[in-house]
Design a protein around this motif. Structure first.
Motif, PDB file in Angstrom:
ATOM      1  N   SER A 168      44.142  36.423  40.403  1.00  0.00           N
ATOM      2  CA  SER A 168      43.688  37.774  40.745  1.00  0.00           C
ATOM      3  C   SER A 168      44.657  38.491  41.688  1.00  0.00           C
ATOM      4  CB  SER A 168      42.267  37.739  41.320  1.00  0.00           C
ATOM      5  OG  SER A 168      42.228  36.866  42.406  1.00  0.00           O
ATOM      6  N   THR A 169      45.594  37.754  42.267  1.00  0.00           N
ATOM      7  CA  THR A 169      46.627  38.444  43.052  1.00  0.00           C
ATOM      8  C   THR A 169      47.527  39.272  42.136  1.00  0.00           C
ATOM      9  OG1 THR A 169      46.610  36.471  44.423  1.00  0.00           O
ATOM     10  CG2 THR A 169      48.310  38.096  44.899  1.00  0.00           C
ATOM     11  N   ALA A 172      41.819  30.888  40.605  1.00  0.00           N
ATOM     12  CA  ALA A 172      41.360  32.264  40.454  1.00  0.00           C
ATOM     13  C   ALA A 172      42.103  33.182  41.407  1.00  0.00           C
ATOM     14  CB  ALA A 172      39.856  32.328  40.701  1.00  0.00           C
ATOM     15  N   ARG A 173      42.339  32.688  42.615  1.00  0.00           N
ATOM     16  CA  ARG A 173      43.041  33.493  43.611  1.00  0.00           C
ATOM     17  C   ARG A 173      44.468  33.782  43.150  1.00  0.00           C
ATOM     18  NH1 ARG A 173      42.115  35.822  48.744  1.00  0.00           N
ATOM     19  NH2 ARG A 173      44.192  36.232  49.553  1.00  0.00           N
ATOM     20  N   ASP A 182      34.314  38.956  30.012  1.00  0.00           N
ATOM     21  CA  ASP A 182      34.012  37.833  30.898  1.00  0.00           C
ATOM     22  C   ASP A 182      33.103  36.812  30.246  1.00  0.00           C
ATOM     23  OD1 ASP A 182      35.543  39.089  32.667  1.00  0.00           O
ATOM     24  OD2 ASP A 182      33.974  39.548  34.120  1.00  0.00           O
ATOM     25  N   THR A 193      38.736  42.368  34.830  1.00  0.00           N
ATOM     26  CA  THR A 193      38.904  42.884  36.194  1.00  0.00           C
ATOM     27  C   THR A 193      39.549  41.857  37.103  1.00  0.00           C
ATOM     28  OG1 THR A 193      36.776  42.048  36.895  1.00  0.00           O
ATOM     29  CG2 THR A 193      36.796  44.259  35.967  1.00  0.00           C
ATOM     30  N   ARG A 194      39.807  42.286  38.347  1.00  0.00           N
ATOM     31  CA  ARG A 194      40.402  41.420  39.336  1.00  0.00           C
ATOM     32  C   ARG A 194      39.478  40.255  39.708  1.00  0.00           C
ATOM     33  NH1 ARG A 194      44.117  42.186  43.821  1.00  0.00           N
ATOM     34  NH2 ARG A 194      45.711  43.573  43.055  1.00  0.00           N
ATOM     35  N   GLU A 195      38.180  40.512  39.670  1.00  0.00           N
ATOM     36  CA  GLU A 195      37.226  39.476  40.088  1.00  0.00           C
ATOM     37  C   GLU A 195      36.921  38.494  38.947  1.00  0.00           C
ATOM     38  OE1 GLU A 195      36.580  42.809  40.925  1.00  0.00           O
ATOM     39  OE2 GLU A 195      37.561  42.294  42.819  1.00  0.00           O
ATOM     40  N   SER A 196      37.337  38.883  37.738  1.00  0.00           N
ATOM     41  CA  SER A 196      36.964  38.071  36.576  1.00  0.00           C
ATOM     42  C   SER A 196      37.313  36.583  36.700  1.00  0.00           C
ATOM     43  CB  SER A 196      37.588  38.637  35.313  1.00  0.00           C
ATOM     44  OG  SER A 196      37.028  39.881  35.041  1.00  0.00           O
ATOM     45  N   ASN A 220      37.644  34.522  39.095  1.00  0.00           N
ATOM     46  CA  ASN A 220      36.707  33.863  39.982  1.00  0.00           C
ATOM     47  C   ASN A 220      35.419  33.512  39.278  1.00  0.00           C
ATOM     48  OD1 ASN A 220      36.571  33.071  42.592  1.00  0.00           O
ATOM     49  ND2 ASN A 220      37.172  35.095  43.333  1.00  0.00           N
ATOM     50  N   LYS A 221      34.806  34.577  38.761  1.00  0.00           N
ATOM     51  CA  LYS A 221      33.497  34.466  38.144  1.00  0.00           C
ATOM     52  C   LYS A 221      33.546  33.510  36.952  1.00  0.00           C
ATOM     53  CE  LYS A 221      31.204  37.912  35.948  1.00  0.00           C
ATOM     54  NZ  LYS A 221      31.134  39.357  35.706  1.00  0.00           N
TER      55      LYS A 221
END
Lengths: 382, 372
Positions: free
Chosen positions: B62-63, B58-59, B11, B209-212, B214-215
């Motif tokens: 991450s989907t 990001a959405r 990240d 990761t899935r949240e990456s 976004n961050k």
């Protein structure tokens, strides 16, 4: 594998041949390094003089001798390239320090004089700009300064030390262009003239020229220039002489250490006025009589007299700007624009007329913070 | 053959890449010039409006973890429509890369090498970007991680040295010409550079990761935005809005004013260094995105096969895309936003909608949401 390696080797060797030098390199001894230029106008042509810093090696230490190159052209750049035809040298501009303008350049030719220096990639926009007073700019560039070999170096050194004297402004090219485009098209430029000294003609920078929209409106003396720099908050140091403190032969010279000017537009009862506040921190540098201005009541007198005289000088130059030049060299317009944008929108179209009858309130805050190394004047009883 | 998607970047590296990408050509070209002395307001507004946009990207990412936008398009819209949209995005990345390369070429030509053909400098940077792309996103990530220190170092030093030259009154009056120019500036700054981060959706299949996403995208925008705002404030305070409007490359002039004791001067070369480093990352990311896109559309094994011709084409496009610097500036500040916003905002909105519908439908039909 072997053939691949051989291929690499051939490739690398051919690269070496390509990389052995810059394709448009210039040897230093073939380089004509310009240290300054002057522009005069002759009928519809521009006369360009370039001072070249020519390193002359020889006996012991090497010196730099000036060489003057002269050419003419329809435009500045035209004249610059004309030099090649005459001398075979392509002038290198990155070290040019001064740009001297002849008075005739202010007959609507100012933009033509500045644009090339501003636009070209080799010239630097921190070049100093000066106006030649009374003589052609080329004569000033051809004069003999006292200490330096090159006129441009002398002028550069003087302008760099401006903050110790404040009798002329120091204006870089970018500052001039910034002022001309944003400060109601006005600017001030240091004036340089020639004086005779010990049989030599020496350039001397003193006072300034007032410019509005490519026109030279007039000159300010050294004292007036100082007062103007005060209002514009461009005064960083120098001296101010307070005359006749208590007795007619007492002149006190004050050295300015800090100076901060705030110009505040005031809008009251439908009228705009300006409040100029000058905060000064000075030291007594010289007293011309035995009058003790250092003891408390002498100091009080000196402070009062100093405030009065500085205020008088400043008001004089404000009047001159308002009545004689009728333009905003004081920089009030940009203050109004910054602090009262709504009022500025109304007064902007005829700002110069508005300025003429504007009231300007000057107040001086003089703080004497010391008297150098001695605590008493030289006491000689008569 | 090692599979391409095995490459991962952490990240931190991804965040740094986004930051440098935003700095890219923005620092040198300046942005939000229409807002004059309020350009910093316009840029801050643009950052604020860019955040929902990148949250959208990001959405989408991450989907479908482990997939980039090209894969997602083909999953969501099917092979045919998906591939058409893929080609559009590959073109966008390719074109953007070419434009940045041209910015670089013009800058070098104007500031340093007026007589050297522009193609030479562009060819060198293009060649370097090609090398980076062949080495893969991991290498670009690690490279960015290392060079960010040089960038930040230069920016901090130059920032401190500029302080004596700054005139805060240059920022006044605020909103003199009303809100409209600021809004224009906001739109311009949103499309260049902040929403250009859409290119990252084309290459970020390799986040941890899935949240990456976004961050990485949000913090990257904030950090890069901070630097862009700083540059705009510095330029306005040093040069004044009026003067800036006369210049092609305001930062270069602002830094050239620095003169500490007649000794520390002519530091404008640092601007060239910053632009070269940041521009290189931006061009590499664009080239990588374009190559990946072409490879995915034509079902090639991996993007490295076609990197060379695409890089050369990019240099060629950069060379022929404008006649001169005037055209470049006009395009960048007048027309770019209307050209780019469909790729940056409208298409992603439609894609997100489709992604949401698809994944909901899968959920209700009992199948697990798409994975791997």
């Amino acid at each position: 594998m072997k053939s691949v390696k051989l291929l690499y080797l051939v490739f690398l060797l051919s690269v070496i041949c390509l990389l052995c030098g810059c394709w448009n390199y210039r040897e230093i001894e073939r380089l004509a390094i310009a240290s300054g230029l002057s522009l005069d106008s002759l009928e519809d042509k521009i006369v360009l003089n370039i001072e070249i810093a020519n390193p002359a090696s020889g006996q012991g230490e090497g010196t730099v001798k000036p060489v003057l190159l002269k050419s003419e052209g329809k435009t500045v750049f035209d004249a610059v390239r004309e030099i090649i035809a005459k001398s075979g040298m392509k002038v290198y501009w990155s070290h040019a320090k001064v740009l001297l303008l002849g008075e005739e350049m202010f007959n609507g030719k100012l933009i033509g004089a500045l644009d090339w220096a501003f636009r070209d990639a080799e010239t630097r926009e921190d070049m100093w700009v000066l106006v030649a007073k009374g003589r052609k700019a080329s004569e000033i560039l051809g004069s003999k300064p006292e200490l330096e070999e090159l006129v441009s170096f002398q002028l550069d050194a003087t302008l760099r030390s401006q903050r110790f004297i404040s009798r002329f402004p120091s204006v870089e090219l970018w500052k001039l262009i910034d002022d001309m485009t944003s400060r109601e098209n006005t600017a001030i430029l240091p004036a340089v003239r020639l004086i005779d000294e010990k049989g030599k003609t020496v350039p001397l920078i003193e006072g300034c020229a007032v410019i509005k929209k490519q026109k030279l409106l007039g000159w300010l003396t050294a004292e007036e220039t100082k007062a103007l720099l005060w209002i514009r908050d461009e005064l960083k140091g120098g001296l101010t002489i307070i005359e006749k403190v208590g007795s007619p032969d007492t002149n006190v010279t004050l050295e300015i250490f800090e100076s901060k000017t705030t110009v505040k537009p005031v809008f009251e009862e439908g009228r705009l006025s300006m409040a100029v506040t000058i905060k000064l921190s000075v030291e007594i540098a010289e007293i011309s009589s035995s009058m003790d201005v250092i003891k408390p009541d002498g100091m009080k007198l000196l402070t009062a007299e100093g405030k009065k005289q500085i205020k008088r000088d400043i008001e004089k130059v404000v009047k001159k700007a308002q009545k004689e030049f009728k333009c905003d060299i004081l920089g009030f317009g940009s203050k109004v624009k910054a602090e009262m944008p709504d009022i500025w929108r109304e007064v902007e179209p005829d700002w110069d007329e508005y300025l003429q009858d504007m009231e300007v309130e000057v107040s001086v805050d003089l703080e004497i913070r010391g008297s150098a190394t001695t605590s008493k004047p030289i006491m000689i009883e008569d | 053959m090692v599979e391409v998607s095995k490459e991962t970047i952490n990240d931190k590296q991804a965040l740094i890449m986004v930051t440098i990408f935003i700095m890219g050509s923005t620092l040198i070209m300046g942005v939000g010039g229409v807002a004059k002395q309020d350009m910093w307001l316009a840029i801050i507004a643009a950052i604020a409006s860019a955040i929902p946009v990148v949250l959208m990207y990001a959405r989408i990412l991450s989907t479908y973890p482990g997939k980039d936008l090209y894969d997602i398009l083909q999953i969501v819209f099917g092979k045919v429509v998906g591939k058409i949209v893929c080609i559009l995005y590959a073109w966008f990345a390719f074109h953007l890369g070419a434009l940045v390369l041209r910015n670089y070429g013009e800058f070098i030509k104007t500031a340093a090498l007026p007589e050297t053909p522009m193609l030479v400098s562009m060819l060198f940077l293009g060649g370097l970007a090609l090398w980076a792309v062949k080495a893969g996103i991991e290498v670009i990530g690690r490279w960015s991680e290392f060079f960010i220190f040089i960038l930040i170092g230069f920016i901090l030093i130059i920032g401190f040295l500029s302080i004596p030259l700054m005139k805060p009154q240059n920022l006044l009056p605020v909103l003199y010409e009303g809100v409209v120019p600021v809004l224009h500036g906001t739109l311009a700054a949103l499309s260049f550079p902040f929403a250009e981060t859409v290119v990252f959706t084309l290459v970020f299949s390799s986040l941890q990761t899935r949240e990456s996403p976004n961050k990485v995208l949000v913090y990257g925008i904030l950090l890069g935005g901070l630097i862009v705002v700083y540059a705009a404030l510095r330029n306005v305070m040093v040069l004044g809005a009026n003067y800036i409007s006369m210049l092609y490359f305001p930062s270069y002039h602002a830094v050239s004013r620095i003169n500490v004791g007649n000794f520390l001067q002519r530091l404008e070369i640092s601007v060239v260094v910053v632009f070269t480093i940041a521009g290189f990352v931006k061009i590499s990311v664009c080239l990588l995105a374009a190559c990946t896109g072409i490879a995915k559309v034509f079902s090639l094994e991996n993007h490295r096969q076609i990197a060379t011709p695409i890089a050369l084409l990019m240099v060629t496009l950069a060379y022929i895309v404008y006649k001169n610097i005037m055209e470049m500036m006009e395009w960048a500040f007048k027309y770019w936003s209307s050209y780019a916003l469909p790729f940056q905002v409208f298409l992603p909105a439609i894609i997100l909608l489709a992604v949401e519908i698809k994944s909901r439908r899968q959920k209700t039909s009992g199948k697990p949401p798409a994975k791997q």
